[in-house]
Design a protein around this motif. Sequence first.
Motif, PDB file in Angstrom:
ATOM      1  N   ARG A   1      11.002   2.777  15.928  1.00  0.00           N
ATOM      2  CA  ARG A   1      11.743   3.858  15.278  1.00  0.00           C
ATOM      3  C   ARG A   1      11.945   3.562  13.789  1.00  0.00           C
ATOM      4  N   ARG A   2      12.363   2.342  13.467  1.00  0.00           N
ATOM      5  CA  ARG A   2      12.579   1.982  12.058  1.00  0.00           C
ATOM      6  C   ARG A   2      11.284   2.054  11.256  1.00  0.00           C
ATOM      7  N   SER A   3      10.186   1.571  11.839  1.00  0.00           N
ATOM      8  CA  SER A   3       8.915   1.593  11.111  1.00  0.00           C
ATOM      9  C   SER A   3       8.411   3.022  10.934  1.00  0.00           C
ATOM     10  N   ASN A   4       8.685   3.881  11.900  1.00  0.00           N
ATOM     11  CA  ASN A   4       8.250   5.273  11.804  1.00  0.00           C
ATOM     12  C   ASN A   4       9.016   6.018  10.712  1.00  0.00           C
ATOM     13  N   VAL A   5      10.300   5.698  10.555  1.00  0.00           N
ATOM     14  CA  VAL A   5      11.091   6.284   9.470  1.00  0.00           C
ATOM     15  C   VAL A   5      10.513   5.873   8.119  1.00  0.00           C
ATOM     16  N   LYS A   6      10.050   4.625   8.019  1.00  0.00           N
ATOM     17  CA  LYS A   6       9.445   4.159   6.770  1.00  0.00           C
ATOM     18  C   LYS A   6       8.237   5.008   6.390  1.00  0.00           C
ATOM     19  N   VAL A   7       7.432   5.384   7.383  1.00  0.00           N
ATOM     20  CA  VAL A   7       6.253   6.217   7.104  1.00  0.00           C
ATOM     21  C   VAL A   7       6.689   7.575   6.561  1.00  0.00           C
ATOM     22  N   ALA A   8       7.621   8.219   7.248  1.00  0.00           N
ATOM     23  CA  ALA A   8       8.094   9.535   6.801  1.00  0.00           C
ATOM     24  C   ALA A   8       8.663   9.461   5.390  1.00  0.00           C
ATOM     25  N   ASP A   9       9.457   8.432   5.106  1.00  0.00           N
ATOM     26  CA  ASP A   9      10.043   8.290   3.771  1.00  0.00           C
ATOM     27  C   ASP A   9       8.974   8.061   2.707  1.00  0.00           C
ATOM     28  N   ALA A  10       7.958   7.253   3.034  1.00  0.00           N
ATOM     29  CA  ALA A  10       6.918   6.916   2.050  1.00  0.00           C
ATOM     30  C   ALA A  10       6.077   8.128   1.664  1.00  0.00           C
ATOM     31  N   PHE A  11       5.920   9.077   2.594  1.00  0.00           N
ATOM     32  CA  PHE A  11       5.084  10.255   2.319  1.00  0.00           C
ATOM     33  C   PHE A  11       5.904  11.485   1.965  1.00  0.00           C
ATOM     34  N   ALA A  12       7.216  11.340   1.764  1.00  0.00           N
ATOM     35  CA  ALA A  12       8.088  12.495   1.546  1.00  0.00           C
ATOM     36  C   ALA A  12       7.820  13.211   0.228  1.00  0.00           C
TER      37      ALA A  12
ATOM     38  N   LEU B   1       0.478  13.855  -2.623  1.00  0.00           N
ATOM     39  CA  LEU B   1      -0.398  13.697  -1.459  1.00  0.00           C
ATOM     40  C   LEU B   1      -1.868  13.531  -1.835  1.00  0.00           C
ATOM     41  N   ASP B   2      -2.226  13.856  -3.068  1.00  0.00           N
ATOM     42  CA  ASP B   2      -3.613  13.668  -3.495  1.00  0.00           C
ATOM     43  C   ASP B   2      -3.851  12.296  -4.126  1.00  0.00           C
ATOM     44  N   ARG B   3      -2.787  11.533  -4.346  1.00  0.00           N
ATOM     45  CA  ARG B   3      -2.932  10.191  -4.911  1.00  0.00           C
ATOM     46  C   ARG B   3      -3.642   9.285  -3.906  1.00  0.00           C
ATOM     47  N   LEU B   4      -4.508   8.404  -4.410  1.00  0.00           N
ATOM     48  CA  LEU B   4      -5.275   7.528  -3.522  1.00  0.00           C
ATOM     49  C   LEU B   4      -4.423   6.387  -2.983  1.00  0.00           C
ATOM     50  N   MET B   5      -4.724   5.989  -1.760  1.00  0.00           N
ATOM     51  CA  MET B   5      -4.138   4.788  -1.165  1.00  0.00           C
ATOM     52  C   MET B   5      -5.205   4.112  -0.326  1.00  0.00           C
ATOM     53  N   GLU B   6      -5.081   2.809  -0.183  1.00  0.00           N
ATOM     54  CA  GLU B   6      -6.056   2.037   0.587  1.00  0.00           C
ATOM     55  C   GLU B   6      -5.577   1.912   2.032  1.00  0.00           C
ATOM     56  N   VAL B   7      -6.477   2.189   2.971  1.00  0.00           N
ATOM     57  CA  VAL B   7      -6.161   2.087   4.395  1.00  0.00           C
ATOM     58  C   VAL B   7      -6.961   0.934   4.984  1.00  0.00           C
ATOM     59  N   ARG B   8      -6.296  -0.201   5.113  1.00  0.00           N
ATOM     60  CA  ARG B   8      -6.914  -1.401   5.681  1.00  0.00           C
ATOM     61  C   ARG B   8      -8.325  -1.592   5.151  1.00  0.00           C
ATOM     62  N   GLU B   9      -9.265  -1.875   6.079  1.00  0.00           N
ATOM     63  CA  GLU B   9     -10.648  -2.138   5.669  1.00  0.00           C
ATOM     64  C   GLU B   9     -11.472  -0.862   5.526  1.00  0.00           C
ATOM     65  N   PHE B  10     -10.833   0.289   5.745  1.00  0.00           N
ATOM     66  CA  PHE B  10     -11.588   1.544   5.756  1.00  0.00           C
ATOM     67  C   PHE B  10     -11.837   2.117   4.372  1.00  0.00           C
ATOM     68  N   GLY B  11     -11.108   1.669   3.360  1.00  0.00           N
ATOM     69  CA  GLY B  11     -11.316   2.158   2.011  1.00  0.00           C
ATOM     70  C   GLY B  11     -10.131   2.947   1.490  1.00  0.00           C
ATOM     71  N   SER B  12     -10.337   3.580   0.347  1.00  0.00           N
ATOM     72  CA  SER B  12      -9.277   4.361  -0.295  1.00  0.00           C
ATOM     73  C   SER B  12      -9.481   5.840  -0.036  1.00  0.00           C
ATOM     74  N   PHE B  13      -8.369   6.526   0.215  1.00  0.00           N
ATOM     75  CA  PHE B  13      -8.390   7.946   0.549  1.00  0.00           C
ATOM     76  C   PHE B  13      -7.186   8.621  -0.090  1.00  0.00           C
ATOM     77  N   PRO B  14      -7.286   9.938  -0.330  1.00  0.00           N
ATOM     78  CA  PRO B  14      -6.074  10.658  -0.726  1.00  0.00           C
ATOM     79  C   PRO B  14      -5.006  10.471   0.359  1.00  0.00           C
ATOM     80  N   ARG B  15      -3.757  10.417  -0.055  1.00  0.00           N
ATOM     81  CA  ARG B  15      -2.679  10.153   0.898  1.00  0.00           C
ATOM     82  C   ARG B  15      -2.655  11.179   2.028  1.00  0.00           C
ATOM     83  N   ARG B  16      -3.026  12.429   1.755  1.00  0.00           N
ATOM     84  CA  ARG B  16      -3.009  13.434   2.835  1.00  0.00           C
ATOM     85  C   ARG B  16      -4.057  13.100   3.902  1.00  0.00           C
ATOM     86  N   VAL B  17      -5.211  12.551   3.500  1.00  0.00           N
ATOM     87  CA  VAL B  17      -6.235  12.146   4.463  1.00  0.00           C
ATOM     88  C   VAL B  17      -5.761  10.921   5.238  1.00  0.00           C
TER      89      VAL B  17
END
Length: 196
Positions: free
Chosen positions: A79-90, A95-111
């Motif tokens: 529950r606490r970790s899930n709240v962190k996700v919602a807060d980080a994307f609020a 949402l178009d800013r890039l972020m890195e997702v593990r080994e998969f590469g960088s994507f817009p935050r909405r993707v």
Amino acid sequence: MDIRDLDRRAGAVLGEVVMQVRPEQLWYPTPCPDWTVRGLLRHLVSENEGFAAAATHGSAPVQTWTGGRLGDHPAGAYRRSNVKVADAFADGGALDRLMEVREFGSFPRRVALTFHQLDCVVHAWDLARAIDVPYEPPADLVGPALALARRIPDTEASRGPGAAFERGVKVSGEATDFEILLALLGRDPAWVSPLD
């Protein structure tokens, strides 16, 4: 529909399954060959913390993506970790800013958030099947996850042991969209626990 709303709902639906895990079930096997229920819960917390940190800072160290702690209350940790996700994307304007997702590469935050939403929908089934509780995701959560799953390469180089997904499995022509989603991500929709 706003992907943030879909993701929050998917996280809440997954949370409802997490709340049903009993302590004696933590060592049960799951449809994910490498994980017990405890291992899957730890993965969920780790992924939430990784997505939240990467959304906030643009990337996150591997230890954040893998270092989730359950403590004595796995449901509370989730529950606490899930709240962190919602807060980080609020902050919707970013949402178009890039972020890195593990080994998969960088994507817009909405993707990236669509990846997270897919994880929630599918891992809720993994967990529900492992602890033998009902789970039927809403169709509007399945649709975006299925669209994304159809775009994930299914090759020997990208799937299998140690990779994020197993190779896809075949399902009948009468399979539901959710069963197709599971199969595309390497799950047998008919999986039952060896404990049953």
